[in-house]
Write an enzyme that holds these catalytic residues in place. Structure first.
Site, short mmCIF file in Angstrom:
data_model
loop_
_atom_site.label_atom_id
_atom_site.label_comp_id
_atom_site.label_asym_id
_atom_site.label_seq_id
_atom_site.Cartn_x
_atom_site.Cartn_y
_atom_site.Cartn_z
N ASP A 32 0.85 -1.20 0.00
CA ASP A 32 0.00 0.00 0.00
C ASP A 32 0.89 1.24 0.00
OD1 ASP A 32 -1.91 2.12 0.76
OD2 ASP A 32 -3.26 0.44 1.11
N SER A 72 -7.13 4.33 -1.20
CA SER A 72 -6.90 2.88 -1.19
C SER A 72 -8.17 2.08 -1.51
CB SER A 72 -6.34 2.42 0.16
OG SER A 72 -5.04 2.91 0.32
N THR A 125 -7.97 -1.86 1.76
CA THR A 125 -7.42 -2.82 0.79
C THR A 125 -7.98 -4.24 0.98
OG1 THR A 125 -5.45 -1.46 0.61
CG2 THR A 125 -5.30 -3.68 -0.31
N GLU A 246 -1.25 -7.91 1.90
CA GLU A 246 -0.99 -6.46 1.86
C GLU A 246 0.08 -6.03 2.86
OE1 GLU A 246 -3.20 -2.12 2.15
OE2 GLU A 246 -3.76 -3.68 3.56
N ASP A 251 2.24 2.59 3.39
CA ASP A 251 1.42 3.79 3.17
C ASP A 251 1.43 4.72 4.37
OD1 ASP A 251 -0.82 5.32 1.86
OD2 ASP A 251 -1.93 4.55 3.58
N HIS A 255 2.55 8.57 4.72
CA HIS A 255 1.73 9.69 5.23
C HIS A 255 2.46 10.47 6.31
CE1 HIS A 255 -2.13 9.15 3.22
NE2 HIS A 255 -2.08 7.85 3.43
N ASP A 293 -1.33 0.09 -4.79
CA ASP A 293 -2.58 0.75 -5.15
C ASP A 293 -2.35 2.20 -5.56
OD1 ASP A 293 -1.76 1.35 -2.57
OD2 ASP A 293 -3.72 1.05 -1.65
N HIS A 294 -1.26 2.79 -5.04
CA HIS A 294 -0.88 4.19 -5.35
C HIS A 294 0.44 4.47 -4.66
CE1 HIS A 294 -1.89 5.02 -1.20
NE2 HIS A 294 -3.03 4.37 -1.39
ZN ZN Z 1 -2.92 6.16 2.29
#
Ligand code: ZN
Length: 360
Positions: A32, A72, A125, A246, A251, A255, A293-294
């Site tokens: 993620d 997500s 996710t 995952e 992620d 952040h 996912d990004h």
């Molecule tokens: Zn995120």
């Protein structure tokens, strides 16, 4: 006659050559928020990455139905169903139409299925593979759908959502908690000790944390161990399996613009990829896909040393996600379909197509 025979032989040869190898098992690894620079940082720290064992590589565009920068939930929906949706929605299109997921397709074909995550299982996710909801924030409903689904392996956090405290407005009829639903059909464990004694029951859930697990350094069970156990359980099914793993907190480190946690989480995720590839190499009928996912953080590595495996200078463009393309790596039968530049919906569509082509 001779000419016809030669032509026939040629046609047969071409047909055999052109037939795409169909995997019996699929393991989808989602890092993620894992962009190219997160992988770069993991490589500087670890040296050789497990994911480098994959011969097929690609770039994936990640925009959602309504935003250049996806979240997500829309990202998981694209990978799980092959369709774009609005940010926040899970396995349903922007008009609320139900979208079937690759996990549900696998279940329909008699395959075993599993979800493993380093977050709470109601998070976007894992949720996007079994739950259908207009918003990822409907977490009680997501967990209810997850417990009622046919998924065979669930490893992660969020025990508090599966086993909520009794409501003060006591309903006339007692409603089963999602945990009770799970316990009627599968072995459920709650601690590291219990997990390590799990063996290989047909179905199992490990709800190891009340909410989200802590960062990798404080998790007693590394993702690679969860992944190996999930594979051990699911691979007993003669019809094959679909497993999504995952690395959720790459992620979160993005952040927080925390480069050292990005490294630790990416390496933890890559170790798990190694367990998947080890199985796939021995098994020969397993497709392994690694993607994201990004991208999160607009992360950049600006200084450090390959010799000492250190990162000294980094920068971040944002505390959120970006529209950057993300990496994809693939190994095993069917992997050629994932080569080159593709959209996240192409990944989902190809996964579903390969599951649908499996002979039962
Ligand atoms: Zn995120």
């Amino acid at each position: 006659m001779k000419k016809i025979l030669i032509l026939l032989c040629l046609f047969t040869a071409v047909a055999v050559f052109a037939e795409e190898a169909v995997p019996k098992n699929i393991i989808l690894f989602i890092g993620d928020g894992m962009g190219f620079q997160h992988i770069t940082a993991g490589k500087i720290a670890k040296g050789m990455l497990e994911m480098e064992r994959c011969p097929v590589t690609g770039f994936v565009t990640t925009w959602s139905a309504n935003q250049l920068v996806t979240d997500s939930a829309a990202g998981a929906t694209a990978l799980a169903t092959g369709f774009k949706t609005s940010n926040g929605a899970l396995a349903q299109d922007p008009d609320g139409k139900h979208l079937k997921t690759v996990l549900e397709e696998a279940e329909e074909r008699g395959k075993a299925t599993g979800l493993v995550a380093t977050c709470g299982l109601s998070h976007a996710t894992p949720a996007g593979f079994v739950a259908h909801a207009p918003s990822r924030s409907h977490r009680a409903e997501i967990v209810k759908q997850m417990a009622a689904s046919d998924v065979d392996v669930l490893f992660g956090g969020d025990l508090d959502y599966f086993d909520p405290p009794p409501s003060t407005n006591v309903p006339a009829e007692k409603v089963e908690t999602p945990l009770e639903v799970l316990e009627q059909k599968m072995t459920v464990v709650f601690s590291t000790e219990e997990f390590r004694k799990l063996g290989t029951p047909e179905q199992a859930a490990a709800l190891l944390y009340p909410k989200h697990p802590p960062y990798a350094a404080d998790r007693e069970i590394p993702l690679t161990e969860l992944t190996s156990k999930a594979i051990e359980i699911l691979s007993k099914d003669e019809d094959g399996f679909f497993l999504m793993v995952e690395g959720s907190q790459i992620d979160w480190a993005g952040h927080k613009n925390n480069a050292s946690n990005i490294v630790v989480e990416t390496v933890d995720f890559d170790d798990a990829v190694g367990a998947g590839l080890d199985f796939a190499e021995k098994n020969g009928e397993t497709l392994v896909i690694i993607t994201a996912d990004h991208e999160t953080g607009g992360f950049a590595v600006l200084g450090g040393s390959i010799e000492s495996n250190t990162i000294e200078k980094t920068a971040f463009a944002t505390g959120g996600h970006t529209a950057s393309m993300v990496p994809l790596l693939a190994y095993g039968p069917g992997s050629e379909a994932f080569n080159g530049v593709q959209d996240n919906t192409d990944v989902g569509k190809n996964l579903i197509r390969l599951i649908q082509s499996t002979q039962k």
